[in-house]
Design an enzyme around this catalytic site. Structure first.
Site, PDB file in Angstrom:
ATOM      1  N   GLU A 209       8.240  21.719  16.983  1.00  0.00           N
ATOM      2  CA  GLU A 209       9.630  22.040  16.670  1.00  0.00           C
ATOM      3  C   GLU A 209       9.880  21.622  15.230  1.00  0.00           C
ATOM      4  O   GLU A 209       9.314  20.625  14.770  1.00  0.00           O
ATOM      5  CB  GLU A 209      10.615  21.287  17.579  1.00  0.00           C
ATOM      6  CG  GLU A 209      10.620  21.743  19.019  1.00  0.00           C
ATOM      7  CD  GLU A 209       9.541  21.084  19.866  1.00  0.00           C
ATOM      8  OE1 GLU A 209       9.231  21.602  20.944  1.00  0.00           O
ATOM      9  OE2 GLU A 209       8.973  20.041  19.425  1.00  0.00           O
TER      10      GLU A 209
ATOM     11  N   TYR B 182       4.015  25.552   7.653  1.00  0.00           N
ATOM     12  CA  TYR B 182       3.575  26.001   8.971  1.00  0.00           C
ATOM     13  C   TYR B 182       3.289  27.504   8.997  1.00  0.00           C
ATOM     14  O   TYR B 182       2.287  27.940   9.565  1.00  0.00           O
ATOM     15  CB  TYR B 182       4.604  25.629  10.039  1.00  0.00           C
ATOM     16  CG  TYR B 182       4.823  24.143  10.169  1.00  0.00           C
ATOM     17  CD1 TYR B 182       3.775  23.231  10.022  1.00  0.00           C
ATOM     18  CD2 TYR B 182       6.083  23.625  10.424  1.00  0.00           C
ATOM     19  CE1 TYR B 182       3.981  21.863  10.138  1.00  0.00           C
ATOM     20  CE2 TYR B 182       6.301  22.260  10.550  1.00  0.00           C
ATOM     21  CZ  TYR B 182       5.249  21.383  10.401  1.00  0.00           C
ATOM     22  OH  TYR B 182       5.449  20.035  10.526  1.00  0.00           O
TER      23      TYR B 182
END
Length: 153
Positions: free
Chosen positions: A110, A122
């Site tokens: 998350e 990411y």
């Protein structure tokens, strides 16, 4: 230091003795930091903690949980003075490789939508958004949603 004048960098397993240095980075990196007790509980629960040291000084850390073929990246932070130097990317790659060795074939995490630098990292490492968690994070004005990201390992 090495003989060439470069600082030696190494990644190793986090221990309880690392928690004070981890907390220095945690408090500098996050407006709503984990507590030292959370890190201790993670290590007691056999989660996998990693520290990246440069010249013997903690530059970054990560905490993961690996179970049933999945790795959940719970926390990754880089000391502010070491950000934008590739430290986070190298640590993330190490964590992914270590998790593969532990039997994980999927990775989940998350991230705050406001953390644009983490999201960019990411995405560049092959994670994609797969959902959202409403009101997941504490925030100055109440709660902030989380983006849920995943990738195959």
């Amino acid at each position: 230091m090495s003989t060439s004048g470069e600082l030696i960098a190494e990644v190793r397993a986090m221990t309880v003795d690392d928690i004070p240095a981890v907390m220095v980075v945690e408090l500098a990196a996050y407006p709503f930091p984990w507590t030292a007790a959370i890190f201790r509980d993670c290590l007691k629960s056999a989660y996998h903690g990693y520290v990246w040291e440069i010249g013997g000084v903690l530059a970054a850390y990560a905490m993961t949980s690996v179970a049933v073929g999945e790795m959940h990246l719970l926390n990754l932070a880089v000391a502010p003075h070491r950000q934008s130097q590739g430290v986070g990317r190298r640590l993330l790659r190490h964590v992914m490789a270590s998790s593969r060795e532990l039997g994980a074939d999927m990775m989940f995490l998350e991230v705050r939508p406001s953390n644009i630098h983490a999201i960019a990292l990411y995405l560049s490492e092959g994670l994609g958004e797969i959902g959202q968690r409403r009101g997941y994070y504490p925030a100055a004005g109440g709660r902030e949603d989380a983006l849920v990201m995943a990738r195959s390992l």
